[in-house]
Design a protein around this motif. Structure first.
Motif, short mmCIF file in Angstrom:
data_model
loop_
_atom_site.label_atom_id
_atom_site.label_comp_id
_atom_site.label_asym_id
_atom_site.label_seq_id
_atom_site.Cartn_x
_atom_site.Cartn_y
_atom_site.Cartn_z
N VAL A 192 -8.91 -5.88 -32.14
CA VAL A 192 -9.96 -5.46 -33.09
C VAL A 192 -11.25 -5.31 -32.29
O VAL A 192 -11.64 -6.23 -31.58
CB VAL A 192 -10.18 -6.52 -34.18
N SER A 193 -11.91 -4.16 -32.41
CA SER A 193 -13.17 -3.99 -31.69
C SER A 193 -14.19 -3.24 -32.54
O SER A 193 -13.84 -2.56 -33.51
CB SER A 193 -12.95 -3.26 -30.37
N HIS A 194 -15.45 -3.39 -32.16
CA HIS A 194 -16.55 -2.64 -32.76
C HIS A 194 -17.29 -1.88 -31.66
O HIS A 194 -17.63 -2.46 -30.63
CB HIS A 194 -17.52 -3.58 -33.49
N ASP A 195 -17.55 -0.61 -31.91
CA ASP A 195 -18.28 0.22 -30.94
C ASP A 195 -19.77 -0.03 -31.03
O ASP A 195 -20.32 -0.25 -32.12
CB ASP A 195 -18.01 1.71 -31.22
N LEU A 196 -20.41 0.05 -29.87
CA LEU A 196 -21.84 -0.21 -29.73
C LEU A 196 -22.50 0.91 -28.95
O LEU A 196 -21.84 1.57 -28.14
CB LEU A 196 -22.05 -1.52 -28.95
N ARG A 197 -23.80 1.08 -29.18
CA ARG A 197 -24.62 1.96 -28.35
C ARG A 197 -25.79 1.16 -27.83
O ARG A 197 -26.42 0.42 -28.60
CB ARG A 197 -25.20 3.12 -29.16
N THR A 198 -26.09 1.29 -26.56
CA THR A 198 -27.28 0.63 -26.02
C THR A 198 -28.49 1.55 -26.22
O THR A 198 -28.35 2.72 -26.57
CB THR A 198 -27.11 0.32 -24.53
N ALA A 199 -29.67 1.00 -25.95
CA ALA A 199 -30.91 1.76 -26.16
C ALA A 199 -30.95 3.01 -25.27
O ALA A 199 -31.54 4.02 -25.65
CB ALA A 199 -32.12 0.88 -25.88
N ASP A 200 -30.31 2.95 -24.11
CA ASP A 200 -30.31 4.12 -23.21
C ASP A 200 -29.05 4.98 -23.40
O ASP A 200 -28.71 5.78 -22.54
CB ASP A 200 -30.51 3.70 -21.76
N GLY A 201 -28.35 4.77 -24.53
CA GLY A 201 -27.28 5.69 -24.90
C GLY A 201 -25.91 5.37 -24.36
O GLY A 201 -24.95 6.11 -24.59
N GLN A 202 -25.78 4.25 -23.63
CA GLN A 202 -24.46 3.87 -23.14
C GLN A 202 -23.56 3.40 -24.28
O GLN A 202 -24.02 2.73 -25.20
CB GLN A 202 -24.55 2.74 -22.13
N ARG A 203 -22.28 3.71 -24.15
CA ARG A 203 -21.29 3.27 -25.13
C ARG A 203 -20.61 2.01 -24.59
O ARG A 203 -20.23 1.95 -23.42
CB ARG A 203 -20.24 4.38 -25.31
N LYS A 204 -20.51 1.00 -25.43
CA LYS A 204 -19.78 -0.23 -25.11
C LYS A 204 -19.00 -0.65 -26.35
O LYS A 204 -19.18 -0.06 -27.43
CB LYS A 204 -20.74 -1.35 -24.70
N SER A 205 -18.15 -1.65 -26.22
CA SER A 205 -17.56 -2.24 -27.42
C SER A 205 -17.37 -3.73 -27.20
O SER A 205 -17.35 -4.20 -26.06
CB SER A 205 -16.24 -1.56 -27.78
#
Lengths: 105, 105
Positions: free
Chosen positions: B24-37
């Motif tokens: 189970v994961s949730h996608d994230l965006r950092t302030a500089d536009g990088q994608r993480k989860s």
């Protein structure tokens, strides 16, 4: 309207795992310091307790909930939410996976 | 050192659910536009595929992984991470719940 993306300032990287994995959530902080979480409930019937008052907002799937033992089951679908008093309990039952945002306070 | 809190700009509120709930994961965006989860893997042995290159950072629990079928299983514990090439596959096996951050690109 469903809240697909939530502006936040940080995420607690370790998940909260409840009921042997039937509920998985991640804690969030907003820029103004509010605490929220995003999570899922897998098919199950569960009883949750609250400390602070909570508002559960459905962002995917659906659940049924009841705020009082023996009370009516009500349905919550994407774009809908329900509120729970602080220091109380509620029942939730899920047939398909329920995706939510929990707003505290 | 374990990354307990990750600064981000937004979270995708609906979870990604893989392998019948084993991940189970949730996608994230950092302030500089990088994608993480951020996510968890429950006890299982699974094969993941990558599109972009990924770095998996352990923030709780542990896993074993191998980057090549038939290769050695290596352990990843809190504060450690491992990198996977883009457009490839890797095996992961989990005995206790594995909590991770996935860094892409």
């Amino acid at each position: 309207m469903t809240t697909d993306t939530l502006p936040v300032a940080s995420v607690t990287t370790k998940a909260n795992i409840y009921f042997d994995g039937k509920c998985v959530s991640h804690d969030l902080r907003t820029a103004d310091g509010q605490r929220k979480s995003v999570g899922v409930v897998f098919p199950a019937e569960l009883t949750f307790g609250t400390a602070a008052p909570e508002r559960m907002e459905c962002v995917g799937g659906a659940c049924e909930y009841r705020l009082e033992e023996g009370g009516a089951w009500l349905r919550c679908e994407p774009g809908q939410s329900f509120s729970i008093a602080g220091d109380s309990r509620f029942n939730i039952r899920v047939a398909e996976v329920f995706h939510y945002i929990c707003h505290y306070g």
